[in-house]
Design a protein around this motif. Structure first.
Motif, PDB file in Angstrom:
ATOM      1  N   LEU A 140       0.824  -1.209   0.000  1.00 48.74           N
ATOM      2  CA  LEU A 140       0.000   0.000   0.000  1.00 48.74           C
ATOM      3  C   LEU A 140       0.863   1.267   0.000  1.00 48.74           C
ATOM      4  CD1 LEU A 140      -2.816  -1.079   2.475  1.00 48.74           C
ATOM      5  CD2 LEU A 140      -3.069  -0.596   0.029  1.00 48.74           C
ATOM      6  N   ILE A 141       1.957   1.237   0.731  1.00 47.44           N
ATOM      7  CA  ILE A 141       2.854   2.396   0.763  1.00 47.44           C
ATOM      8  C   ILE A 141       3.447   2.636  -0.619  1.00 47.44           C
ATOM      9  CG2 ILE A 141       5.050   3.254   1.685  1.00 47.44           C
ATOM     10  CD1 ILE A 141       4.272   1.792   4.327  1.00 47.44           C
ATOM     11  N   GLU A 142       3.814   1.568  -1.293  1.00 44.87           N
ATOM     12  CA  GLU A 142       4.357   1.704  -2.647  1.00 44.87           C
ATOM     13  C   GLU A 142       3.297   2.224  -3.612  1.00 44.87           C
ATOM     14  OE1 GLU A 142       6.764   1.840  -5.946  1.00 44.87           O
ATOM     15  OE2 GLU A 142       7.263   1.829  -3.809  1.00 44.87           O
ATOM     16  N   GLU A 143       2.063   1.731  -3.497  1.00 44.39           N
ATOM     17  CA  GLU A 143       0.969   2.231  -4.343  1.00 44.39           C
ATOM     18  C   GLU A 143       0.767   3.733  -4.110  1.00 44.39           C
ATOM     19  OE1 GLU A 143      -2.676   0.015  -3.909  1.00 44.39           O
ATOM     20  OE2 GLU A 143      -1.650  -1.888  -4.285  1.00 44.39           O
ATOM     21  N   ARG A 144       0.835   4.148  -2.858  1.00 46.21           N
ATOM     22  CA  ARG A 144       0.676   5.569  -2.545  1.00 46.21           C
ATOM     23  C   ARG A 144       1.824   6.382  -3.149  1.00 46.21           C
ATOM     24  NH1 ARG A 144       2.572   9.031   1.516  1.00 46.21           N
ATOM     25  NH2 ARG A 144       1.231  10.828   1.777  1.00 46.21           N
ATOM     26  N   ARG A 145       3.032   5.828  -3.057  1.00 49.96           N
ATOM     27  CA  ARG A 145       4.187   6.529  -3.623  1.00 49.96           C
ATOM     28  C   ARG A 145       4.009   6.719  -5.127  1.00 49.96           C
ATOM     29  NH1 ARG A 145       8.992   6.002  -6.050  1.00 49.96           N
ATOM     30  NH2 ARG A 145       8.766   3.796  -6.482  1.00 49.96           N
ATOM     31  N   GLN A 146       3.545   5.666  -5.793  1.00 48.82           N
ATOM     32  CA  GLN A 146       3.311   5.759  -7.236  1.00 48.82           C
ATOM     33  C   GLN A 146       2.221   6.784  -7.546  1.00 48.82           C
ATOM     34  OE1 GLN A 146       5.040   4.423  -9.729  1.00 48.82           O
ATOM     35  NE2 GLN A 146       6.423   3.483  -8.248  1.00 48.82           N
ATOM     36  N   ALA A 147       1.160   6.783  -6.761  1.00 46.99           N
ATOM     37  CA  ALA A 147       0.073   7.758  -6.970  1.00 46.99           C
ATOM     38  C   ALA A 147       0.591   9.182  -6.795  1.00 46.99           C
ATOM     39  CB  ALA A 147      -1.077   7.489  -5.990  1.00 46.99           C
ATOM     40  N   ARG A 148       1.447   9.387  -5.817  1.00 45.46           N
ATOM     41  CA  ARG A 148       2.017  10.724  -5.598  1.00 45.46           C
ATOM     42  C   ARG A 148       2.914  11.140  -6.762  1.00 45.46           C
ATOM     43  NH1 ARG A 148       2.368  13.211  -0.545  1.00 45.46           N
ATOM     44  NH2 ARG A 148       4.557  13.687  -0.938  1.00 45.46           N
ATOM     45  N   LEU A 149       3.685  10.188  -7.288  1.00 45.60           N
ATOM     46  CA  LEU A 149       4.548  10.493  -8.432  1.00 45.60           C
ATOM     47  C   LEU A 149       3.718  10.913  -9.643  1.00 45.60           C
ATOM     48  CD1 LEU A 149       7.253   7.671  -8.234  1.00 45.60           C
ATOM     49  CD2 LEU A 149       7.604  10.124  -7.891  1.00 45.60           C
ATOM     50  N   GLN A 150       2.538  10.303  -9.769  1.00 44.86           N
ATOM     51  CA  GLN A 150       1.638  10.633 -10.884  1.00 44.86           C
ATOM     52  C   GLN A 150       0.734  11.818 -10.555  1.00 44.86           C
ATOM     53  OE1 GLN A 150      -0.395   6.919 -11.544  1.00 44.86           O
ATOM     54  NE2 GLN A 150       1.509   5.844 -12.026  1.00 44.86           N
ATOM     55  N   LYS A 151       0.972  12.423  -9.362  1.00 47.28           N
ATOM     56  CA  LYS A 151       0.184  13.562  -8.881  1.00 47.28           C
ATOM     57  C   LYS A 151      -1.306  13.231  -8.758  1.00 47.28           C
ATOM     58  CE  LYS A 151       3.432  17.051 -10.534  1.00 47.28           C
ATOM     59  NZ  LYS A 151       4.273  17.068  -9.388  1.00 47.28           N
ATOM     60  N   ASN A 152      -1.579  11.969  -8.447  1.00 47.52           N
ATOM     61  CA  ASN A 152      -2.947  11.519  -8.218  1.00 47.52           C
ATOM     62  C   ASN A 152      -3.204  11.609  -6.714  1.00 47.52           C
ATOM     63  OD1 ASN A 152      -5.416  10.279  -8.052  1.00 47.52           O
ATOM     64  ND2 ASN A 152      -4.892   8.626  -9.481  1.00 47.52           N
ATOM     65  N   TRP A 153      -3.461  12.826  -6.251  1.00 50.07           N
ATOM     66  CA  TRP A 153      -3.568  13.103  -4.820  1.00 50.07           C
ATOM     67  C   TRP A 153      -4.771  12.415  -4.188  1.00 50.07           C
ATOM     68  CZ3 TRP A 153       1.068  14.374  -4.410  1.00 50.07           C
ATOM     69  CH2 TRP A 153       1.681  15.283  -5.266  1.00 50.07           C
TER      70      TRP A 153
END
Length: 186
Positions: A140-153
């Motif tokens: 889940l932490i990695e998924e969140r990191r990826q979402a942040r990189l894609q600016k999917n807040w």
């Protein structure tokens, strides 16, 4: 209805050492006014004190001997002044805030803590940071990191909230994400 036990403090998510820290902030001759806001503030301050001490533990700066001696003398003077522990605690905070991070300063903090009893040398910073992260949480932490990189807040916030309901708090720092157990779920 106005008596609380340490067990009740722990049930509400506060460490017994936070209560000790709360007590150390008032001179023994003065009355203390316990409130839940005060104990919450004490817990936050204790966590910050630990983090500051830990920053010195890994510090490599050289500190002049007179600086160490001045801090040590100020601490002794405070303790010997009718047990002025709030002033002694202020000296420890001054060391924590000292611009150069040094192992010598950490050792001095630990020595002073023999008087304070806050276990600053024994407890990890914040006392809650997770060392072993279960695979599900790591995913889940990695998924969140990826979402942040894609600016999917929106997705990043949803994942953070899901982790919070699981008793995991994420703290974004300049060094990366800190994974912390929520005290209220322990």
């Amino acid at each position: 209805g106005n008596v609380y036990t340490i067990s009740e403090l722990k049930e509400k998510g506060y460490e017994p050492l936070a209560f000790r820290y709360f007590c150390l902030n008032a001179h023994y001759r003065n009355k203390l006014n316990f409130t839940w806001d005060a104990i919450k503030s004490a817990q936050i301050s204790l966590d910050r004190l630990r983090e500051g001490a830990a920053a010195h533990k890994t510090g490599t700066a050289a500190v002049a001997p007179h600086v160490l001696e001045d801090f040590s003398n100020d601490f002794k003077e405070a303790v010997n002044d009718d047990l002025n522990i709030p002033r002694a605690l202020a000296v420890v905070w001054a060391i924590v805030r000292y611009k150069d991070k040094s192992r010598d300063l950490y050792d001095l903090i630990v020595k002073m803590d023999e008087v304070l009893g806050l276990k600053l040398g024994e407890v990890s910073p914040s006392g809650r940071e997770m060392d072993d992260i279960p695979p599900e949480i790591a995913r889940l932490i990695e998924e969140r990191r990826q979402a942040r990189l894609q600016k999917n807040w929106k997705v990043a916030d949803e994942i953070r909230e899901k982790l919070r309901t699981m008793g995991i708090i994420l703290e974004d720092t300049p060094q990366g994400v800190r994974v912390i157990r929520d005290r209220k779920t322990e």
